[in-house]
Design an enzyme around this catalytic site. Structure first.
Site, PDB file in Angstrom:
ATOM      1  N   LYS A  36      34.296  38.440  27.455  1.00 13.44           N
ATOM      2  CA  LYS A  36      33.881  39.688  26.789  1.00 13.44           C
ATOM      3  C   LYS A  36      33.527  40.753  27.830  1.00 13.44           C
ATOM      4  CE  LYS A  36      29.139  37.904  26.393  1.00 13.44           C
ATOM      5  NZ  LYS A  36      28.169  37.262  25.473  1.00 13.44           N
ATOM      6  N   ARG A 135      18.841  36.891  17.034  1.00  8.80           N
ATOM      7  CA  ARG A 135      19.897  37.900  17.139  1.00  8.80           C
ATOM      8  C   ARG A 135      20.799  37.830  15.913  1.00  8.80           C
ATOM      9  NH1 ARG A 135      23.214  38.086  22.698  1.00  8.80           N
ATOM     10  NH2 ARG A 135      24.333  36.300  21.827  1.00  8.80           N
ATOM     11  N   HIS A 164      22.654  29.728  20.035  1.00  8.43           N
ATOM     12  CA  HIS A 164      22.578  30.274  21.397  1.00  8.43           C
ATOM     13  C   HIS A 164      21.122  30.255  21.842  1.00  8.43           C
ATOM     14  CE1 HIS A 164      24.266  32.325  24.800  1.00  8.43           C
ATOM     15  NE2 HIS A 164      23.662  33.468  24.585  1.00  8.43           N
ATOM     16  N   ARG A 220      30.108  27.265  26.224  1.00  8.65           N
ATOM     17  CA  ARG A 220      30.610  28.644  26.261  1.00  8.65           C
ATOM     18  C   ARG A 220      30.207  29.252  27.605  1.00  8.65           C
ATOM     19  NH1 ARG A 220      27.416  28.120  21.695  1.00  8.65           N
ATOM     20  NH2 ARG A 220      25.926  29.527  22.670  1.00  8.65           N
ATOM     21  N   TYR A 263      18.871  64.938  45.473  1.00  5.74           N
ATOM     22  CA  TYR A 263      18.294  65.798  44.430  1.00  5.74           C
ATOM     23  C   TYR A 263      16.788  65.620  44.399  1.00  5.74           C
ATOM     24  CZ  TYR A 263      22.898  66.799  42.445  1.00  5.74           C
ATOM     25  OH  TYR A 263      24.184  67.225  42.254  1.00  5.74           O
ATOM     26  N   CYS A 309      23.407  59.979  43.308  1.00 10.47           N
ATOM     27  CA  CYS A 309      24.049  61.070  42.571  1.00 10.47           C
ATOM     28  C   CYS A 309      25.155  60.494  41.677  1.00 10.47           C
ATOM     29  CB  CYS A 309      24.669  62.086  43.527  1.00 10.47           C
ATOM     30  SG  CYS A 309      23.568  62.647  44.829  1.00 10.47           S
ATOM     31  N   MET A 310      25.870  61.366  40.973  1.00 10.22           N
ATOM     32  CA  MET A 310      26.920  60.884  40.071  1.00 10.22           C
ATOM     33  C   MET A 310      28.097  60.282  40.850  1.00 10.22           C
ATOM     34  SD  MET A 310      29.062  62.899  37.121  1.00 10.22           S
ATOM     35  CE  MET A 310      27.654  63.384  36.141  1.00 10.22           C
ATOM     36  N   ASP A 311      28.456  60.906  41.977  1.00  9.27           N
ATOM     37  CA  ASP A 311      29.671  60.496  42.700  1.00  9.27           C
ATOM     38  C   ASP A 311      29.403  59.960  44.108  1.00  9.27           C
ATOM     39  OD1 ASP A 311      31.065  61.737  40.512  1.00  9.27           O
ATOM     40  OD2 ASP A 311      30.594  63.639  41.481  1.00  9.27           O
TER      41      ASP A 311
HETATM   42  C1  LIG Z   1      27.880  36.002  25.974  1.00  5.78           C
HETATM   43  C2  LIG Z   1      27.642  34.745  25.261  1.00  5.78           C
HETATM   44  C3  LIG Z   1      27.838  33.528  25.926  1.00  5.78           C
HETATM   45  C4  LIG Z   1      28.107  33.424  27.405  1.00  5.78           C
HETATM   46  O1  LIG Z   1      26.847  33.386  28.048  1.00  5.78           O
HETATM   47  P1  LIG Z   1      26.741  33.187  29.635  1.00  5.78           P
HETATM   48  O2  LIG Z   1      25.286  33.021  29.855  1.00  5.78           O
HETATM   49  O3  LIG Z   1      27.267  34.430  30.265  1.00  5.78           O
HETATM   50  O4  LIG Z   1      27.519  31.992  29.971  1.00  5.78           O
HETATM   51  C5  LIG Z   1      27.732  32.374  25.190  1.00  5.78           C
HETATM   52  N1  LIG Z   1      27.419  32.408  23.874  1.00  5.78           N
HETATM   53  C6  LIG Z   1      27.197  33.551  23.227  1.00  5.78           C
HETATM   54  C7  LIG Z   1      26.851  33.512  21.781  1.00  5.78           C
HETATM   55  C8  LIG Z   1      27.294  34.765  23.892  1.00  5.78           C
HETATM   56  O5  LIG Z   1      27.066  35.900  23.234  1.00  5.78           O
END
Ligand SMILES: *Cc1c(COP(=O)(O)O)cnc(C)c1O
Length: 368
Positions: A36, A135, A164, A220, A263, A309-311
Site C-alpha cells: 500500500k 480502527r 490487527h 501481513r 526563513y 524550505c520547499m525546494d
Molecule cells: C498496513 C497494514 C499491515 C502492514 O503492517 P506493517 O507493520 O507495515 O507490516 C498489516 N495489516 C493491516 C491491517 C494494515 O493496515
C-alpha cells in the site's frame, strides 16, 4: 529526471528480506506482502514483483484504486484490500479478482443492489474484527451473528478472518496478549458458525518478527519488507533497508559569525561557518520536522541548519566542498550511515512515514 536528488530502491534487499522473514516462520504460513501507499514509497509494482519473486503468496493494498493500478500493470498475484470498499464497487472487485475486507452486515445489504451473483466468480472476503486497535472491524457477537447469513451464501468465499495489533512495536506485551485472547475468542464464534474460513491471521511485521508463533495461517508484512523493524526487540534477524536517498551540494559558501540562514532568520552562525545548499525540501516530503537531523558529505555528518524550505535546505559543513559533491540523506557513505529510523526518531514518527512522504518529485531508481 534531471535532478540531483534521487531515491535508490534495492530490489535485492526486498527479496532478501522476504527470504529472511520466511525463514523465521513456521512451515506453511502464507506471506502477504503489503505494498500500500506506493509500496511504502518504494514503488508498489516494483516492490510487489520483487516480493513475489522471492516467494510472497499474495499482496495487500489499502484501497481499491491501488489494487486496480497493480492489475492495470499486469500484476496477477491475489490482491487483498485492507480497507472496506464502497458497496457500489463490488462488481469491479469481482471482475479484477480482488479480495475484500468486510466488517459489517450493512455492507452486504447495500452491495446487494449492485451485485450480479450469476457469474462463476465468487466474491472473496476476509472478515475484519477489532480486538483493540479501535480502527475498523466488528467488535460484538451481535455484529458477527448478523454477518453470518451473508457469509453463508454460495457466491461468497470467506478466505480470511483477521485482526490487527495496536502495540506490536512496544516492549510491553500485555495489551498484545489481551488482543490475542480476544481474537481467539472471536475465532471460536467463527468456527462455531460452520463457515469455512481460508486463513486466520493477526500478525503484521512487528508481531511476525517478534512472535512467529502468532503467525497462524498468514502474516501481513509491510514495514519489514522494506527493512523497517524494531532492531532492539528482534533478535537473530537481519533485514536490509531497501531505500537510499542521495543529493548533491548546489552551492557552498562561507557564512560570517552573526549572519543568518533560512526563513525567519531561523539559524544564526555562531562563528565563521561553511554552509552548503542541498536541493530537497518539504515539497519533496522532506518535512520541516527534519531540521536538526544530519546528512553525510564525504562520510562526515553535517547538520541541517535553519528552517527547511520547499525546494532546498542548508547544512553546516566542516570545510569547503566543491558544488556537485554527493550528499547522502539516507544510506551509507564510507564508514558512516544515516538510518531512516534515526530521522524518524528525531521527527517523532516512524520510518514508514518518512518513506511514504517522499513525493513523486523524487525519482525512484531501481537497482537489482
Ligand atoms: C498496513 C497494514 C499491515 C502492514 O503492517 P506493517 O507493520 O507495515 O507490516 C498489516 N495489516 C493491516 C491491517 C494494515 O493496515
Amino acid at each position: 529526471m534531471y535532478r540531483d536528488t534521487r531515491a535508490e530502491v534495492s530490489l535485492s534487499a526486498i527479496r532478501d528480506n522476504v527470504a529472511e522473514i520466511r525463514g523465521l516462520l513456521p512451515e506453511g504460513v502464507k506471506l502477504m506482502a503489503v505494498v500500500k501507499a506506493d509500496g511504502y514509497g518504494h514503488g508498489s509494482e516494483e516492490s510487489a514483483r520483487a516480493a513475489a519473486g522471492a516467494g510472497a503468496d499474495c499482496l495487500a493494498v489499502a484501497y481499491l484504486d491501488e489494487a486496480l493500478t497493480l492489475r492495470s500493470r499486469g500484476v496477477e498475484l491475489p490482491i487483498f484490500i485492507l480497507a472496506p470498499i464502497h458497496p457500489a464497487e463490488v462488481m469491479l472487485a469481482i471482475r479484477h479478482q480482488l479480495t475484500l475486507t468486510v466488517t459489517h452486515a450493512e455492507w452486504f445489504r447495500q452491495a446487494e443492489m449492485y451485485w450480479d451473483p450469476s457469474g462463476k466468480e465468487k466474491l472473496q472476503v476476509h472478515v475484519k474484527v477489532d480486538t483493540g486497535l479501535g480502527r475498523i472491524g466488528l467488535r460484538t457477537r451481535e455484529e458477527w451473528d448478523e454477518l453470518v447469513p451473508w457469509l453463508q451464501q454460495d457466491c461468497i468465499e470467506v478466505d480470511g478472518f483477521y485482526t490487527h495489533f495496536a502495540t506490536a512495536a512496544r516492549e510491553d506485551t500485555a495489551f498484545l496478549l489481551t488482543q490475542c485472547a480476544r481474537f481467539l475468542e472471536m475465532k471460536e464464534w467463527s468456527q462455531a458458525s460452520g463457515i469455512k474460513v481460508g486463513h486466520y491471521h493477526c500478525a503484521g511485521s512487528n508481531a511476525a518478527l517478534r512472535f512467529p508463533e502468532l503467525a497462524m495461517d498468514m502474516v501481513r508484512i509491510g514495514a519489514a519488507l522494506y527493512g523497517f523493524y524494531p532492531e532492539n526487540l528482534v533478535q537473530g534477524v537481519n533485514l536490509r533497508p531497501a531505500l537510499s536517498l542521495y543529493s548533491s551540494l548546489i552551492q557552498v559558501k562561507l557564512l560570517r559569525k552573526g549572519e543568518y540562514i533560512g526563513y525567519d532568520n531561523s539559524y544564526v552562525a555562531e562563528e565563521d561557518e561553511w554552509i552548503g545548499t542541498v536541493p530537497i525540501g518539504y515539497g519533496d516530503g522532506w518535512s520541516q520536522s527534519l531540521q536538526g537531523t544530519e546528512m553525510l558529505v564525504e562520510g562526515r555528518r553535517s547538520q541541517v541548519v535553519g528552517k527547511i524550505c520547499m525546494d532546498q535546505l542548508m547544512i553546516r559543513l566542516d570545510r569547503s566542498y566543491m558544488p556537485g559533491t554527493e550528499v547522502v540523506l539516507i544510506g551509507s557513505q564510507r564508514e558512516a550511515t544515516i538510518a531512516i529510523s534515526e530521522l524518524a526518531r528525531h521527527a517523532g514518527t516512524v520510518s514508514q512515514e518518512i518513506s511514504t512522504s517522499l513525493s513523486g518529485r523524487v525519482e525512484r531508481i531501481y537497482k537489482e
